[in-house]
Design a protein around this motif. Structure first.
Motif, PDB file in Angstrom:
ATOM      1  N   LEU A  90       7.286 -12.447  26.156  1.00  0.00           N
ATOM      2  CA  LEU A  90       6.610 -11.701  25.097  1.00  0.00           C
ATOM      3  C   LEU A  90       7.261 -11.948  23.735  1.00  0.00           C
ATOM      4  O   LEU A  90       6.573 -12.145  22.729  1.00  0.00           O
ATOM      5  N   TRP A  93       6.786 -15.650  22.440  1.00  0.00           N
ATOM      6  CA  TRP A  93       5.422 -15.887  21.937  1.00  0.00           C
ATOM      7  C   TRP A  93       5.182 -15.118  20.640  1.00  0.00           C
ATOM      8  O   TRP A  93       4.702 -15.678  19.654  1.00  0.00           O
ATOM      9  N   SER A  94       5.558 -13.854  20.607  1.00  0.00           N
ATOM     10  CA  SER A  94       5.207 -13.002  19.468  1.00  0.00           C
ATOM     11  C   SER A  94       5.933 -13.400  18.193  1.00  0.00           C
ATOM     12  O   SER A  94       5.390 -13.235  17.084  1.00  0.00           O
ATOM     13  N   THR A 161      -1.736  -8.555  17.731  1.00  0.00           N
ATOM     14  CA  THR A 161      -1.444  -8.762  19.152  1.00  0.00           C
ATOM     15  C   THR A 161       0.046  -9.032  19.365  1.00  0.00           C
ATOM     16  O   THR A 161       0.649  -8.535  20.315  1.00  0.00           O
ATOM     17  N   ALA A 162       0.644  -9.797  18.444  1.00  0.00           N
ATOM     18  CA  ALA A 162       2.065 -10.121  18.551  1.00  0.00           C
ATOM     19  C   ALA A 162       2.933  -8.878  18.365  1.00  0.00           C
ATOM     20  O   ALA A 162       3.956  -8.720  19.035  1.00  0.00           O
ATOM     21  N   ALA A 165       2.865  -7.052  21.478  1.00  0.00           N
ATOM     22  CA  ALA A 165       3.703  -7.749  22.459  1.00  0.00           C
ATOM     23  C   ALA A 165       5.183  -7.401  22.274  1.00  0.00           C
ATOM     24  O   ALA A 165       5.923  -7.237  23.250  1.00  0.00           O
ATOM     25  N   CYS A 166       5.627  -7.272  21.020  1.00  0.00           N
ATOM     26  CA  CYS A 166       7.023  -6.885  20.756  1.00  0.00           C
ATOM     27  C   CYS A 166       7.299  -5.484  21.285  1.00  0.00           C
ATOM     28  O   CYS A 166       8.349  -5.228  21.882  1.00  0.00           O
ATOM     29  N   ALA A 168       5.656  -4.034  23.677  1.00  0.00           N
ATOM     30  CA  ALA A 168       5.615  -4.139  25.135  1.00  0.00           C
ATOM     31  C   ALA A 168       6.931  -4.691  25.682  1.00  0.00           C
ATOM     32  O   ALA A 168       7.397  -4.274  26.757  1.00  0.00           O
ATOM     33  N   ALA A 169       7.563  -5.602  24.950  1.00  0.00           N
ATOM     34  CA  ALA A 169       8.862  -6.136  25.372  1.00  0.00           C
ATOM     35  C   ALA A 169       9.917  -5.037  25.374  1.00  0.00           C
ATOM     36  O   ALA A 169      10.776  -4.978  26.267  1.00  0.00           O
TER      37      ALA A 169
END
Length: 308
Positions: A90, A93-94, A161-162, A165-166, A168-169
């Protein structure tokens, strides 16, 4: 109440320095390989190191048969996913789409996420107003350290979205810490080796599929990858497991306030980066928050030294 010994404090500070230095070595590693291969190398080398240590000690990996063996491997799988493979993916990618400091602020929120989880799931790690206030002040300190640029919009297509994702990490790391604490009794080196091996097995094929095998790697990048794999991942995973298993996930979460400080100080010393003007206010907030959240542990630590 979970006991917090001087050894736990030493491990925490050492781990913070290792993770803080990882940012500097990652910059060097990225000069020769892509971001996914950096993560894959970290996981692969770290797993090899811990597997070598585990089998040299005669313990090897956790047993696959017997009472509780299956449950241990379920927890190891959860650790491999939530502590290693998923957050690494995550974040790698982010960080292509968000301001560089945003991920750092998200990691500083991890202690605030661990607090309620530990309150309900981990005996002895109860949440109270003092702890919550201390962690909140520490998180504000990290935000001050990184500065408003962390929240600046980049205008890229996948920025929202990124950012999700951060976040979510951060949740992933919090869940991984709780799983590490709740895992049934097992040799800590075996558990760390199992978790890292699972993380490597999940991430390495993905990285090779996307980025392939490089034709050559510059010596500087190769040395940086060796550091990242053996110390910042393999040794760090072992220290992480030891801290969580002995002192609890809430204490371990203090690591997230250290890492930005170590990263910035090492960058100033070795990369010639400028000292930010807000570092003193940030340091004051972080240290005050740390002291407030761990007042009881610090009191026991210093009273124990006086008696000794």
């Amino acid at each position: 109440m979970t006991p917090i010994t001087p050894a736990n404090w030493f491990r925490l500070i050492l781990l913070g320095a290792m993770f803080g230095a990882a940012f500097m070595f990652t910059k060097l590693a990225l000069e020769g390989v892509g971001p996914r291969l950096v993560v894959a190398s970290r996981l692969g080398l770290g797993a090899i190191l811990l597997l070598t240590i585990a089998y040299a000690r005669g313990t090897g990996l956790p047993p696959v048969r017997g009472k509780g063996a299956g449950l241990i491997w379920v927890f190891a799988l959860g650790m491999g996913v939530f502590t290693n493979a998923l957050p690494f993916f995550l974040l790698s990618w982010s960080q292509q789409f968000v301001a560089s400091g945003f991920a750092g602020v998200c990691m500083a929120v991890v202690p605030l996420l661990i607090l309620p989880l530990a309150h309900f799931l981990v005996p002895g790690d109860r949440m109270n107003l003092r702890r919550f206030t201390g962690f909140l002040i520490g998180t504000c300190g990290v935000a001050v350290l990184i500065g408003p640029s962390a929240f600046a919009a980049t205008g890229t297509e996948f920025e929202l979205t990124a950012r999700i994702a951060c976040i979510a990490a951060a949740f992933s790391y919090a869940i991984g810490a709780i799983l590490t604490r709740l895992c049934p009794d097992v040799d800590m080196i075996s558990l760390a080796a199992a978790a890292l091996s699972i993380g490597a097995a999940l991430f390495v094929p993905y990285a090779l599929m996307i980025e392939g095998v490089p034709d050559s790697i510059p010596a500087t990048s190769l040395l940086a990858l060796l550091y990242l794999g053996t110390l910042a991942t393999g040794t760090a995973q072992l220290l992480l497991v030891q801290i969580i298993r002995s002192a609890g996930p809430v204490f371990m979460s203090l690591l997230n306030y250290q890492v930005p400080l170590w990263s910035m100080m090492l960058g100033i010393v070795f990369l010639g980066e400028e000292l930010p003007t807000n570092i003193y206010w940030a340091l004051l907030l972080i240290l005050f928050g740390l002291g407030l959240s761990q007042a009881s542990a610090l009191k026991r630590l210093f009273s124990g030294r006086r008696r000794a």
